[in-house]
Structure formats: C-alpha cells, structure tokens
Design an enzyme around this catalytic site. Sequence first.
Site, PDB file in Angstrom:
ATOM      1  N   VAL A   1     -10.561   5.149 -13.651  1.00 28.15           N
ATOM      2  CA  VAL A   1      -9.901   6.112 -14.513  1.00 28.15           C
ATOM      3  C   VAL A   1      -8.749   6.715 -13.715  1.00 28.15           C
ATOM      4  O   VAL A   1      -8.675   6.562 -12.497  1.00 28.15           O
ATOM      5  CB  VAL A   1     -10.861   7.215 -15.007  1.00 28.15           C
ATOM      6  CG1 VAL A   1     -11.850   6.646 -16.007  1.00 28.15           C
ATOM      7  CG2 VAL A   1     -11.586   7.874 -13.838  1.00 28.15           C
ATOM      8  N   SER A   2      -7.846   7.401 -14.402  1.00 34.24           N
ATOM      9  CA  SER A   2      -6.597   7.803 -13.759  1.00 34.24           C
ATOM     10  C   SER A   2      -6.677   9.092 -12.961  1.00 34.24           C
ATOM     11  O   SER A   2      -5.827   9.346 -12.113  1.00 34.24           O
ATOM     12  CB  SER A   2      -5.492   7.943 -14.815  1.00 34.24           C
ATOM     13  OG  SER A   2      -5.258   6.705 -15.443  1.00 34.24           O
ATOM     14  N   SER A   3      -7.674   9.934 -13.227  1.00 35.83           N
ATOM     15  CA  SER A   3      -7.724  11.230 -12.540  1.00 35.83           C
ATOM     16  C   SER A   3      -9.162  11.674 -12.334  1.00 35.83           C
ATOM     17  O   SER A   3     -10.097  11.141 -12.946  1.00 35.83           O
ATOM     18  CB  SER A   3      -6.967  12.292 -13.343  1.00 35.83           C
ATOM     19  OG  SER A   3      -7.677  12.612 -14.519  1.00 35.83           O
TER      20      SER A   3
ATOM     21  N   GLN B   1     -11.535  12.764 -15.246  1.00 37.28           N
ATOM     22  CA  GLN B   1     -12.099  11.753 -16.144  1.00 37.28           C
ATOM     23  C   GLN B   1     -13.269  11.061 -15.456  1.00 37.28           C
ATOM     24  O   GLN B   1     -13.459  11.193 -14.243  1.00 37.28           O
ATOM     25  CB  GLN B   1     -11.032  10.711 -16.505  1.00 37.28           C
ATOM     26  CG  GLN B   1      -9.819  11.284 -17.217  1.00 37.28           C
ATOM     27  CD  GLN B   1      -8.722  10.252 -17.342  1.00 37.28           C
ATOM     28  OE1 GLN B   1      -8.018   9.938 -16.389  1.00 37.28           O
ATOM     29  NE2 GLN B   1      -8.585   9.696 -18.536  1.00 37.28           N
TER      30      GLN B   1
END
Length: 202
Positions: free
Chosen positions: A11-13, A16
């Site tokens: 996931v990007s961050s 999340q």
Amino acid sequence: MNKQIAVYCRVSSKTQDTASQKPDLERWINAFAPNAPVKWYEDQFSGRTMDRPGWSRLMQDIDAGRIDRIVVWRLDRLGRTARGLTALFDELPRRGIGLVSVKDGLDFDTAAGRLMANVLASVAQYETEIRAERVRAGQQKARKRGKTWGGSEPGRLLFLSSDQVETILHLHDQGKPKAAIARACGVSRPTVYRILCQNDAP
C-alpha cells in the site's frame, strides 16, 4: 533447496493496510499452490521507487535462490514506474522466476502474459503522471485563490503531502466512499472533499 512462492503486498502509506488484498491472494494460493511453501512480504511505501524494505527482502531471497514465483494482487502493487517494472520483467525470466497478478489475470509463464505485463506497466506510469499533474494543477489553483487545504479541527490547518493527495485521488478514482478514504488516509471527510474539489474530481 525447496523454493518458495513469494506473495507481495503493498500500500502507498502507513495509514493504509494490505487487508483488502489478502483474501484474493489466499484464494489463489489455495486454488493453485495449496501445498507449496509460501512467504509473505509487505510494504507501506510509495510505488514510485523500487527501494522498499519488504521488496528489498524479497530481492535478497531471489538472489539467494529461494524464490520460484512471485504472486501479487495487482501489477501496480509491484510499482508504478515503467522503468522499474520493465527492468523487473526482463530480469525475472532470466532467473527462471514466474510472476502472477491475480486481479489482472496475468501469468508470466505465457508470452501473452509477458506482453500484457509490459502494457500494464506503461499504463500504470501514465496514470501516475496524470495524477501528479492533477495534484500540481489543483494546488496551484488553490494557491492563486489564496486558499490552504486540510484542517480536521476548526482553526487548525493540516498540510498534506503529495503522496497523501495522490492516495486520496486514487481511492476516489476507484469509487471508494469519502468516509473510507478519510479513514485510510488519516484525515477528516472535509479534507477529502476539499482535495477532490481543488483537483476537479467529480
């Protein structure tokens, strides 16, 4: 050496998690590799670089000859730069390592699968560049109006990183509810609405 299947989630961050990806990946394992040894790798990191902790551990295991196949939920979980992905797609066959993207229905064991992987890599790069352009245009428009964005409490301004703005727009493009986007990104719903408005997202 008994080689493993590497299951990679990203996931990007850090706001999340990978929970939404795991059910599909587990179903694939149960259907196609129920008795194979499996090792999971996870990252909470931007896909704009291949230098990520979980991915680095996976590459170390590849270098050690421990991995037979990589399974991902969707191809863009591997990364979102055409250069990084195409280099990876060239390297894996040379090492005799397969690649499966569950949601894309893609298997690197076939010529069609390898062709489609490169097409999807270019599409992922294009989407990233378009999203970044939207973010910059929205921020520039807001600055010209003398506006700032964020603020989950009255009188308190919350400045978002470009990664957070990109994630909000990406989740919105996927049709996620505003409340779910706010929870995933650790911001308030008014912040989500404000970012979407500033970036002309319907």
